[in-house]
Design a protein around this motif. Sequence first.
Motif, short mmCIF file in Angstrom:
data_model
loop_
_atom_site.label_atom_id
_atom_site.label_comp_id
_atom_site.label_asym_id
_atom_site.label_seq_id
_atom_site.Cartn_x
_atom_site.Cartn_y
_atom_site.Cartn_z
N LEU A 105 -3.48 -7.38 1.51
CA LEU A 105 -3.63 -8.27 2.67
C LEU A 105 -3.51 -9.74 2.26
N GLN A 106 -3.99 -10.06 1.07
CA GLN A 106 -3.92 -11.44 0.63
C GLN A 106 -2.46 -11.88 0.44
N PHE A 107 -1.63 -10.97 -0.06
CA PHE A 107 -0.27 -11.37 -0.42
C PHE A 107 0.82 -10.86 0.52
N THR A 108 0.55 -9.80 1.31
CA THR A 108 1.57 -9.29 2.22
C THR A 108 1.11 -9.26 3.67
N GLY A 109 -0.19 -9.14 3.90
CA GLY A 109 -0.70 -9.05 5.26
C GLY A 109 -0.44 -7.73 5.94
N SER A 110 0.02 -6.70 5.21
CA SER A 110 0.41 -5.42 5.81
C SER A 110 -0.59 -4.32 5.50
N TYR A 111 -0.96 -3.57 6.55
CA TYR A 111 -1.81 -2.39 6.39
C TYR A 111 -1.00 -1.10 6.23
N ALA A 112 0.32 -1.17 6.41
CA ALA A 112 1.14 0.04 6.46
C ALA A 112 1.02 0.90 5.19
N PRO A 113 1.06 0.33 3.97
CA PRO A 113 0.96 1.20 2.79
C PRO A 113 -0.35 1.98 2.72
N VAL A 114 -1.44 1.38 3.19
CA VAL A 114 -2.74 2.06 3.13
C VAL A 114 -2.78 3.23 4.09
N PHE A 115 -2.25 3.05 5.29
CA PHE A 115 -2.22 4.16 6.24
C PHE A 115 -1.30 5.28 5.75
N LEU A 116 -0.22 4.93 5.09
CA LEU A 116 0.66 5.95 4.51
C LEU A 116 -0.07 6.75 3.44
N LEU A 117 -0.83 6.07 2.60
CA LEU A 117 -1.64 6.75 1.59
C LEU A 117 -2.66 7.68 2.24
N ALA A 118 -3.30 7.20 3.30
CA ALA A 118 -4.31 8.00 3.99
C ALA A 118 -3.72 9.29 4.52
#
Length: 444
Positions: free
Chosen positions: A391-404
């Motif tokens: 979030l600090q460097f990209t602002g994106s939550y997408a990779p975390v939801f993909l991992l989940a």
Amino acid sequence: MHAANPPPRPAPGMKPGRYRWRVCAMLLAATTISYVDRQVLGVLAPFLQARMGWSELDYSTIVTAFQAAYAIGLLGAGAVIDRFGTRIGYALSIGVWSLAAMSHALASGVLGFAAARFALGLGEAGNFPAAIKSVAEWFPQRERALAAGIFNSGSNIGAILAPMLVPVIAATWGWQAAFLFTGALSATWVTGWLLSYRTPDAQPKLSATERAHIGHEPPGPATRVPWLRLLRHRQAWAFAAAKFLTDPIWWFFLFWLPKFLHAKYGLDLLHLGPPLVAIFLCADVGSIAGGWLAGRLIRHGWSAARARKGAMLACALAVVPVAFAAKAGHLWLAVALIGLATAGHQGWSANVFTLASDMFPRHAVASVVGIGGFAGAVGGMLISTVVGLLLQFTGSYAPVFLLAGSAYLVALLVVHLLAPRLQPARLDPMPATGRPQASPEGNA
């Protein structure tokens, strides 16, 4: 060694009584309070972050402090509870977290909040080892997943109550009052627990019929089984792996969802409540349904191992669609995807916790749960750091939801490889060679 004379079975047609469900209600209340305490910060995070000027990494540090202490606490919590019993061990745990929760009101910066979260993590580390040990003491095997699902649903009830109560309390009396209120709830529970809880053998209010229904297991050694000895069994590694791979997803939901909803859909403190309540209501249903499903399959003739893994597979599949949540174009579509995932996680969790009591004797259960909880907390620390950096460097939550979306299927595969039959571990006395006998699943 088993008792020579097993307890009498209930006469056909006799109802066994329901006192054990009162115990389950106490466990439900404790877990609910625990999650209210830890969720207060998550609900207030957007407000506190703006008020105190925290960066994403600052918030990540505060969250990681809780998880680090939780991991450290679990190194000893299970051993303490196995040594002193659930009545005293649980009371000590909740006493510590009650004081820690209220200490947040004194914090004024990142270090103060991190210290308060660290103390809260140490106290709350005892909740699940004590609760699972209580379930092992009070419920026969076929009811344990349901009982675990019921008390574990307190994590969802707490996550529902927090966004309903915390904004109102904070808006009326200030953010400090929210932490003081939830800490007082914990202190109230301790009093009731000490006055009412006894093991089945020592509980005079328990009928003989219900005691027979619960069944009997010899009490085992008075001291705990050392962790190194437990870790020689594949069953312990299977439980720890399941927790390490999937607990971080729940930590993410718990601590980062309010921030995700605020960042993605612009929700302020007073409008976060309905989406969060909907998500954790779904989780509540999933927690009970996951435990019910395993018990239902066992009653229909499935083996315990097949029923547990069948229920875990159903729950793992329910989490997969959350991979698309970060791209959802509408708030309530995201809520639906995340709600389904939290339901899947909690159903999964009810069955994973029951693995510990299925595969290990009662005198070792809290220690095994402590091992798994430690693994899950370490995983939570890792994901908090990763999310903060992303979030600090990209602002994106997408990779975390993909991992989940993929974590649970991977975890189920690992469990199956390590403990394909979910056979009970044999913690036999040390033989003359100084090495323990291998368990039916083999040694790790």
